[in-house]
Design a protein around this motif. Structure first.
Motif, PDB file in Angstrom:
ATOM      1  N   ALA B  99       0.826  -1.204   0.000  1.00 41.53           N
ATOM      2  CA  ALA B  99       0.000   0.000   0.000  1.00 41.53           C
ATOM      3  C   ALA B  99       0.856   1.248   0.000  1.00 41.53           C
ATOM      4  O   ALA B  99       2.023   1.223   0.393  1.00 41.53           O
ATOM      5  CB  ALA B  99      -0.945  -0.006   1.196  1.00 41.53           C
ATOM      6  N   ASP B 268      -4.425  -5.691  -8.022  1.00 48.01           N
ATOM      7  CA  ASP B 268      -4.403  -4.234  -7.864  1.00 48.01           C
ATOM      8  C   ASP B 268      -5.736  -3.639  -8.327  1.00 48.01           C
ATOM      9  O   ASP B 268      -5.892  -3.270  -9.493  1.00 48.01           O
ATOM     10  CB  ASP B 268      -3.242  -3.667  -8.700  1.00 48.01           C
ATOM     11  CG  ASP B 268      -3.216  -2.136  -8.725  1.00 48.01           C
ATOM     12  OD1 ASP B 268      -4.132  -1.495  -8.157  1.00 48.01           O
ATOM     13  OD2 ASP B 268      -2.269  -1.584  -9.319  1.00 48.01           O
ATOM     14  N   SER B 270      -6.963  -0.824  -7.551  1.00 48.02           N
ATOM     15  CA  SER B 270      -6.900   0.638  -7.714  1.00 48.02           C
ATOM     16  C   SER B 270      -6.719   1.026  -9.171  1.00 48.02           C
ATOM     17  O   SER B 270      -7.489   1.815  -9.714  1.00 48.02           O
ATOM     18  CB  SER B 270      -5.747   1.214  -6.870  1.00 48.02           C
ATOM     19  OG  SER B 270      -5.868   0.838  -5.519  1.00 48.02           O
ATOM     20  N   SER B 276     -12.133   4.928  -6.358  1.00 44.81           N
ATOM     21  CA  SER B 276     -11.828   4.553  -4.975  1.00 44.81           C
ATOM     22  C   SER B 276     -12.954   3.755  -4.313  1.00 44.81           C
ATOM     23  O   SER B 276     -12.692   2.852  -3.520  1.00 44.81           O
ATOM     24  CB  SER B 276     -11.522   5.811  -4.150  1.00 44.81           C
ATOM     25  OG  SER B 276     -12.624   6.694  -4.183  1.00 44.81           O
ATOM     26  N   ILE B 279     -12.689  -0.104  -4.564  1.00 41.02           N
ATOM     27  CA  ILE B 279     -11.538  -0.844  -4.017  1.00 41.02           C
ATOM     28  C   ILE B 279     -11.968  -1.888  -2.986  1.00 41.02           C
ATOM     29  O   ILE B 279     -11.536  -3.039  -3.047  1.00 41.02           O
ATOM     30  CB  ILE B 279     -10.517   0.122  -3.362  1.00 41.02           C
ATOM     31  CG1 ILE B 279     -10.153   1.277  -4.291  1.00 41.02           C
ATOM     32  CG2 ILE B 279      -9.274  -0.656  -2.940  1.00 41.02           C
ATOM     33  CD1 ILE B 279      -9.664   0.875  -5.641  1.00 41.02           C
ATOM     34  N   LYS B 280     -12.845  -1.504  -2.068  1.00 43.68           N
ATOM     35  CA  LYS B 280     -13.200  -2.439  -0.997  1.00 43.68           C
ATOM     36  C   LYS B 280     -13.863  -3.714  -1.532  1.00 43.68           C
ATOM     37  O   LYS B 280     -13.369  -4.819  -1.253  1.00 43.68           O
ATOM     38  CB  LYS B 280     -14.092  -1.762   0.048  1.00 43.68           C
ATOM     39  CG  LYS B 280     -14.378  -2.638   1.263  1.00 43.68           C
ATOM     40  CD  LYS B 280     -15.177  -1.883   2.323  1.00 43.68           C
ATOM     41  CE  LYS B 280     -15.421  -2.777   3.538  1.00 43.68           C
ATOM     42  NZ  LYS B 280     -16.152  -2.031   4.602  1.00 43.68           N
ATOM     43  N   ALA B 283     -11.227  -5.710  -3.478  1.00 42.82           N
ATOM     44  CA  ALA B 283     -10.152  -6.259  -2.644  1.00 42.82           C
ATOM     45  C   ALA B 283     -10.672  -7.522  -1.970  1.00 42.82           C
ATOM     46  O   ALA B 283      -9.995  -8.560  -1.932  1.00 42.82           O
ATOM     47  CB  ALA B 283      -9.724  -5.227  -1.607  1.00 42.82           C
ATOM     48  N   LEU B 294      -2.483  -8.069  -2.201  1.00 40.88           N
ATOM     49  CA  LEU B 294      -3.180  -6.912  -2.752  1.00 40.88           C
ATOM     50  C   LEU B 294      -2.219  -5.755  -2.922  1.00 40.88           C
ATOM     51  O   LEU B 294      -1.228  -5.650  -2.200  1.00 40.88           O
ATOM     52  CB  LEU B 294      -4.298  -6.460  -1.800  1.00 40.88           C
ATOM     53  CG  LEU B 294      -5.517  -7.362  -1.665  1.00 40.88           C
ATOM     54  CD1 LEU B 294      -6.342  -6.961  -0.456  1.00 40.88           C
ATOM     55  CD2 LEU B 294      -6.354  -7.304  -2.952  1.00 40.88           C
ATOM     56  N   ILE B 296      -2.766  -1.652  -3.151  1.00 40.67           N
ATOM     57  CA  ILE B 296      -3.809  -0.637  -3.011  1.00 40.67           C
ATOM     58  C   ILE B 296      -3.196   0.753  -2.869  1.00 40.67           C
ATOM     59  O   ILE B 296      -2.238   0.952  -2.117  1.00 40.67           O
ATOM     60  CB  ILE B 296      -4.699  -0.960  -1.790  1.00 40.67           C
ATOM     61  CG1 ILE B 296      -5.447  -2.276  -2.025  1.00 40.67           C
ATOM     62  CG2 ILE B 296      -5.668   0.187  -1.491  1.00 40.67           C
ATOM     63  CD1 ILE B 296      -6.306  -2.736  -0.860  1.00 40.67           C
ATOM     64  N   GLU B 297      -3.753   1.703  -3.607  1.00 38.71           N
ATOM     65  CA  GLU B 297      -3.267   3.072  -3.518  1.00 38.71           C
ATOM     66  C   GLU B 297      -3.940   3.804  -2.368  1.00 38.71           C
ATOM     67  O   GLU B 297      -5.159   3.849  -2.262  1.00 38.71           O
ATOM     68  CB  GLU B 297      -3.531   3.816  -4.820  1.00 38.71           C
ATOM     69  CG  GLU B 297      -2.529   3.438  -5.879  1.00 38.71           C
ATOM     70  CD  GLU B 297      -2.540   4.372  -7.066  1.00 38.71           C
ATOM     71  OE1 GLU B 297      -3.261   5.385  -7.032  1.00 38.71           O
ATOM     72  OE2 GLU B 297      -1.835   4.065  -8.034  1.00 38.71           O
ATOM     73  N   SER B 312      -7.436   6.670  -5.342  1.00 36.29           N
ATOM     74  CA  SER B 312      -6.778   6.499  -4.042  1.00 36.29           C
ATOM     75  C   SER B 312      -7.785   6.556  -2.906  1.00 36.29           C
ATOM     76  O   SER B 312      -8.751   7.306  -2.976  1.00 36.29           O
ATOM     77  CB  SER B 312      -5.730   7.603  -3.839  1.00 36.29           C
ATOM     78  OG  SER B 312      -4.718   7.507  -4.831  1.00 36.29           O
ATOM     79  N   PHE B 318      -8.646   2.859   4.093  1.00 36.99           N
ATOM     80  CA  PHE B 318      -7.770   1.698   3.960  1.00 36.99           C
ATOM     81  C   PHE B 318      -7.858   0.803   5.198  1.00 36.99           C
ATOM     82  O   PHE B 318      -7.948  -0.426   5.099  1.00 36.99           O
ATOM     83  CB  PHE B 318      -6.329   2.158   3.736  1.00 36.99           C
ATOM     84  CG  PHE B 318      -5.340   1.025   3.642  1.00 36.99           C
ATOM     85  CD1 PHE B 318      -5.358   0.147   2.564  1.00 36.99           C
ATOM     86  CD2 PHE B 318      -4.399   0.814   4.642  1.00 36.99           C
ATOM     87  CE1 PHE B 318      -4.452  -0.914   2.484  1.00 36.99           C
ATOM     88  CE2 PHE B 318      -3.488  -0.239   4.566  1.00 36.99           C
ATOM     89  CZ  PHE B 318      -3.516  -1.100   3.482  1.00 36.99           C
TER      90      PHE B 318
END
Lengths: 336, 336, 336, 336
Positions: B99, B268, B270, B276, B279-280, B283, B294, B296-297, B312, B318
């Motif tokens: 990250a 990835d 992101s 953004s 992402i969750k 992931a 993973l 992640i940005e 991001s 995060f």
């Protein structure tokens, strides 16, 4: 550029954003409606980072309405660019035919091939010394020795030569090369593009196999922004779901490129299709679609080619293709 | 490999071809039927050039039946490869979370970000010093200065660092980098792959946005064939017709890669989506699909990010993502 | 067909599979090597279900080596099919130009359009009465009334008419239609294909926007297997990642179709690109690539068109396009 | 909506266009800058034909800034739609598992399969009576007889049934079917969509293999605009360049659909991948990505399946998949 604000965006945040934009010397106009507020941004938006704008919490979506490229843009440079390679021209009515083997294998092969393609009407010789290959176990070219042989063929025939640069570490070997080719896989090798912007050699920029016309023009913008205006674009097929051809030959690229930019475009049906029997109809289609040139793989003995044999035509087949190409070029008023 | 001969192929030419193949130490078996003769080729076909075979006039089509990669092939190396980065492991049951910000902007930004992602459970720090950007007018990273700041963050937190190499000319700057990232646009930069095969550093190889799983593994084969076995694959989305996301996140890559190769794969979301809020869920989907890690940005202030802000997440977001990721990793029996 | 068995496959299971295949009247030949056994299957494999074979536990992969289509296959029917529409022919050297508005709007519009396209050299009139529209709120055609107006235009000009059938429930309305068009979205509407195989009307089968050439030919096989040999194929662009044009015009389809099948192919640059200024170069490219005809949208007043105005050309522009098309057809020795 | 005018557009024409738009009850705001004038259009633009606007000579480009769908739009209907199938629910926290064979082959097969999937936790039974097949020579389902057998299985197990409608001409046979499936190839069969809008049965609308999320939602809008609110979306993979899986499973569709619409979405990893060993990881990924349900092909004897055997799992494998799916659903607080 357009910023569409979320319908939940508080006016205060919209006002703050507008102020920030105007502080950067841009004009803004807001359209406020039932569902959303639209901020129209006018001025030089090329330095605005669209991704940063998209991150703003009140932004629902952000869209460019003008092209992100400037130096390559036809709007700001209406006349066709004619790339002059030591007297041989491409673009603005001049038609270029770049022919030769996928890879250089021997002096006999490259010199013989050069003589036959010249006899058939080609005005550039191509040949690979450094070969990008998917497999580390495949033949990857004669490298420096290959360039020497290519220069021998140039001396013997007088044809300007076009060959691919695969890494900046090889650049000093390219001093006597007339046109440096950037392959599809390096179309977005930005370090290389930036560096080649500082030389004055003509660059043949192949389209990446999954790159849009706009991304392709942005890569040309990299080279021109460095000061090198001698860019020739080359369509070589894009990757799609269709497997009947290696790639899908995007013939629309020719008229599209002519509308969007002043740079010349040549078409490469050999790499696009991977099938020698498709070269003739697609070469003809390219001329009729308005291309400024062709890039065709020719090998004296395709069955024995060390690479890409399936897409190479024999010198005899090339001469036959050229008969039709010349006729169609005449019909399109192209100078040959 | 299979060669299907044209139904017009004279037996003499078929016999000649069979002899040539056997002369290369391969076994062949012919199936002759009403419509065509099929030549089955068994043995080490990795050195056969499929394109050269396709150029043979009697060949209607040529197909590989075994994978062209060997060293990365799960068939010849059944155990999972565990890449050990100075004690932090990825693969074979070890889960890695990489990250950090898209680009390094200041000491405060990268060190602060490093501390917060470590606190949330990340075990690697990412940050770009050299940034590939489509536009020559966009921010392209702090370069050497960026690497210094990244090393400072490494010293402050003890997190191993992952950062992208954009050209071999920068390689000497990467001595203290723990994992060298090869970006999607360089996945087929064969000169770079070959060179990195000679170092012993772990390489994070991103999938090119229009590259097949097989091409991706062939690029890993380049690195391993040079002697470097520390390859980590990274799925980051492929280019399709869908525009709702920047790219299409190919979650199937995780189980496919595990079947085809022994190398670990991190995902990835992101870069794949550019959004953004996606992402969750992605992931979590990655963990449940069997990924080994993973990428992640994370940016302390996405709205002010100099690049890729839209994709991001904040340190708070995060930490929230990591809560679920840890739970799902536990369910998958991954070591953390 | 080829079945590659897993290297773990027990010989007994391989023998059992071979017996089952031979029981279906197929010949088999096995190639046993270090890594795998390859079973080559020769004979009429068109009834073998490749998916069922892939489900067999010892099968690693299954590949077809011959085309799954028979009646449309050039191999079994070497002469070009010439589709004769009440005296007007397409294919085998006869060039067809199908022109007219996207949708029929009024008697004045369709009759006027018919006269002008005939004057410019079109030999078929097109016009939509039933319109497939992405939005339920968009204009969906005059339906039955539209067909009446189209028949009026046919009476006035003598041009045979081509129009789209969107559902079998409308079939009785099509008795006086000369060529029934199956749109891209219905290319795999198998119930419709099977039913149209039982009528003797010429069918214009558009390629689906994400369908391979092989799938397209299988849909033509549906029609021919019902007994209707009057099939005309129509390329109208495929869906790719490129957004500069609505779809990507696959000009390679013309020579590919001519190699794989005896059926004629016409090209539709209007729907492929969605941009009127691209019609001329792509129509010319189509002729030079060997197409048997063109389908072009013409509207007396594109700005007021109720649908697809952006891709329609004016009668004047169409006449200009036809001047070049006739010249290129002459060059290709096409009868007009 | 935004209209960007050409920089050559005369003010008089811009004024005329603005008047016409306002005459349609829309508000407009113009932003005039150095390079172009941007007309922002606010109000209900769903009836504006974007293609007609693009045809206007002064328009350089036209872009939508709000979604073209209304009834399916989350913005105007914030609560999740829960589709109630005679007591069994999908959406809004209710998780549905639709399982069964690709095609119905015999009473023993479908009833046996129904009992085993119910025992494992499925709450819907699927089975094909009418099968879309690429080849006219392949098994195309038991048709009416198949529906009878499916109803028998429904009586025996009490499971609501889901089966595909391939043409409106079969609709009367579907009276006792609980959920009507529209297959990927019919996602844009607009006549069928419009007709099904007038029935009150739940519709399972599969995503077309080359359709965008927006087009998919527009097809749902067709059904809802007819008055039927019981629409369940089903992701089944999209067509891309990747050939390692039959299609590319777009797992991002789950969170995207939840943001854009209130309708529930189920995921079908069986058709997406065509490989039974990928079902488990992708089913799990679907749950973790937030899907409202799953559609999985189960066959008592995949090797003997008359269709799609390669992607079917055995009842035992399905039970194993369900163990993990239930655990992950619990973690996502889904009601089962």
């Amino acid at each position: 550029m357009i910023i569409v604000c979320k319908n939940t965006a508080p006016q205060a945040k919209i006002d703050k954003l507008v102020k920030e934009l105007e502080a950067q010397g841009l004009q803004t106009h807001c359209s406020t409606g039932a569902l959303s507020t639209i901020i129209g941004i006018v001025g030089d938006t090329s330095k605005l980072d669209i991704e940063a704008l998209q991150a703003i919490d009140i932004a629902e979506n952000v869209q460019r309405v003008s092209e992100p490229y400037k130096l390559v843009n036809r709007k700001f440079h209406t006349d066709d660019t004619v790339v002059d390679v030591n007297g041989t021209k491409i673009g603005g009515g001049y038609f270029g035919v770049i022919a030769g083997p996928c890879s250089i294998e021997s002096e006999e092969q490259i010199v013989g091939c050069a003589k036959s393609v010249k006899a058939a009407g080609a005005n550039f010789l191509r040949g690979g010394a450094f070969k990008p290959r998917t497999s580390p176990y495949a033949f990857r070219g004669l490298k420096a020795r290959g360039l020497e042989l290519l220069l021998t063929a140039k001396k013997e025939t007088g044809l300007p030569i076009v060959t691919e640069l695969m890494g900046l570490e090889h650049l000093d070997l390219f001093n006597d090369v007339d046109v440096i080719q950037i392959g599809a896989r390096n179309m977005q090798n930005f370090e290389m593009l930036a560096e080649l912007g500082h030389c004055n050699k003509p660059i043949l920029l192949k389209r990446g196999l999954a790159n849009t016309i706009e991304e392709w023009l942005m890569s040309a913008e990299y080279i021109m922004s460095g000061g090198n205006n001698n860019v020739i674009l080359c369509e070589r097929g894009i990757r799609t779901f269709e497997t009947a051809t290696r790639n899908t030959f995007d013939v629309s690229a020719a008229p599209l490129i002519h509308k969007l930019t002043h740079l010349p475009i040549v078409m490469d049906p050999s790499h696009a299709t991977g099938k020698s029997w498709l070269i003739k109809p697609l070469a003809k289609a390219s001329v009729s679609a308005g291309a400024d040139g062709l890039m065709i793989e020719v090998h004296p003995n395709p069955e024995k080619a060390l690479c890409d044999g399936a897409q190479s035509v024999t010198p005899e087949a090339f001469a036959d293709i050229m008969d039709d190409v010349k006729m169609l070029c005449h019909f399109e008023h192209k100078m040959f």
